[in-house]
Scaffold this motif. Structure first.
Motif: not given
Lengths: 305, 305
Positions: B110-117, B291-295
């Motif tokens: 969730i935070p990664r997606v929020h950061a990216a988009a 974002a998944i792969l970055g998790s």
DNA sequence: AGTTAGCAATAGTGATTAACTATACATCTT
DNA sequence: AAGATGTATAGTTAATCACTATTGCTAACT
């Protein structure tokens, strides 16, 4: 993007099926299909997800459809406005009347117009002919009531009635015993006249060329009205000439005044309606004319068209 | 009546001159002239009074022009909506995740997606694969995270990562001394399993065919979660198999539990994204994958595209 | 009064667009 | 694998839109 496209769009959004939506729009399926694709290309947005199973609207598609419905609704209002406005007897009519007619005509005219065209309120302005003509040409007025001659480029006139002139004198005046008054005799008495700008003033002076010099007995009452002059005559300040609608005694009239017609050929003025050639609500003008002719104006003679 | 006609209409209302209005619309004077006439015919209403001197708008014309402006404004909004919606990273994304991934992935995702988009809020639903698949096909979800195999008509999948299975046992368990556990040995211990419907349950049973009969030592915990099972293992109720992201000790992990990998060939599950072939926001899917792969999921191995 | 200038309307033509029918293509179902 | 369903594409025709050239009208000017 056309309104037709938008209609196809909302139909498809409702039906979720190209064939059904096309049928509802009375077009073929390819027509609708191409139109939607064209819209999507133009907006550079995918509005629908097509699959064999069904047609799904995208989020952005749903928002655009909602907006398209708003557009179509507002566009429909245009047709409704047009339908409502098609009746020439609907909507206000801006009517101008010269000072020497207004007080005698309008009390009769207004209720008659209201009866004949209840949804056509009158916006009335009284003024000099010149001012009315200008307003008419500018579009501030739609129709005016004036005395002929009245010639203006772009303006057409239609005579409505003729109205003889009368001599008004105080009761007991020396001329009271004469059934008719020769026009030339006006030079012999103190003649009360309206101010410059009133066409009626000029018309009276035309009746009596001897009065013209400005050195006679006549007296000009600037900024005054026929009613004021009538009162002055009643007090013995002089005599005057009035149009019959303003002069002729109503039932229960003024016993301080005596009215006499002119000797033949009776001078008169011709009252007409005038409007821009381009004015589209001719039906409204007909109503005005009919209402004028239906008004009980003393002594007037209708002019057939 | 088209939107172009309405544009001509308001231009003429503003300019009050056919030539100038045409110029402003980048068309010839006759084009605009004809279009206005067509509109007037269609609406059966005179919108303008034309004369040599100038062009006057009628009362009804003015009302219709005002409405036309409203229509054009609303139509313009469609383009704005389209522009705003063109970005696949704008607007909410409905994401589905299976129960056995959600708790371990979402806190990172969730935070990664929020950061990216930042303008793409996630609407998340956790459920069984079958339910997610149905929602996906219905359009209630846009993208789902599931374990392969996953085959559905109209749905495409993309593998994201592989995740090995681990054996989880209470600290001090007899197998603790073994570096790896052979799959067959699972039949020898009380094995705690998720309820039917969880794909992970089936995958575990596949790893250990001997456990399948339903008559073994294993125990099914209907309506439970991996976290519950982990706690039960900690209390000595049995052992279990977990995906590495759920099993591998985090810094400051649980000292009551021991985790051991399987003996080669290590069993694993392949996690994939799935969406409708027709789904247009592929950019959004890319963001989710990244974002998944970055998790930081313990033990997982990315699957190259 | 005749002439000229300005402006909208009309005529005639070409290009674009929108509609049709027929058919291809894709997908799921039997 | 074949059929059924549904959308997209191809090809064609008709309607519409927009252009240039010209006419017609009105009003202003000499």
């Amino acid at each position: 993007m056309t309104l037709t496209d938008l209609r196809y769009l909302v139909a498809l959004a409702r039906e979720r099926h190209f064939g059904h939506a096309a049928e509802r729009c009375n077009v073929s399926q390819p027509t609708l299909s191409v139109a939607i694709k064209k819209l999507e290309d133009e907006l550079a947005v995918t509005l629908f997800e097509r699959s064999a199973a069904d047609v799904k609207i995208t989020d952005i598609g749903a928002r655009i459809v909602a907006q398209a419905e708003k557009v179509l609704l507002e566009a429909g209002q245009i047709k409704e406005l047009a339908t409502a406005g098609r009746d020439p007897l609907s909507g206000p009519l801006k009517l101008g009347v010269i000072y020497t007619i207004g007080p005698y005509l309008l009390p009769h005219l207004i209720p008659r117009v209201h009866a004949a065209a209840p949804s056509m309120p009158l916006l009335i302005q009284e003024n000099y002919t010149a001012r009315l003509a200008e307003s008419l040409k500018r579009g501030d007025l739609d129709v005016i009531v004036v005395a002929l001659p009245f010639e203006e480029p772009g303006i057409v006139t239609q005579a409505v009635y003729d109205e003889p002139f009368r001599v008004l004198m105080p009761a007991g005046h020396a001329w009271e015993d004469d059934a008719t008054i020769p026009a030339a005799r006006l030079a012999e008495a103190p003649l009360l006249l309206l101010g410059a700008g009133n066409c009626f003033r000029d018309q009276v002076l035309e009746v009596c060329p001897l009065c013209r010099g400005g050195e006679g007995l006549q007296r000009t009452l600037e900024g005054s009205s026929l009613e004021t002059i009538r009162h002055m005559v009643a007090t013995g300040a002089g005599i005057t000439v009035l149009p019959s609608s303003a002069a002729d005694p109503l039932p229960g009239g003024n016993s301080l005044l005596t009215v006499r017609p002119f000797e033949a050929p009776e001078p008169f003025r011709r009252i007409a309606l005038a409007w821009r050639v381009t004015y589209p609500r001719s039906g409204a003008i007909d109503v005005i004319r009919a209402a004028i002719l239906g008004s009980p104006l003393q002594g007037v003679r209708p002019v057939s068209r």
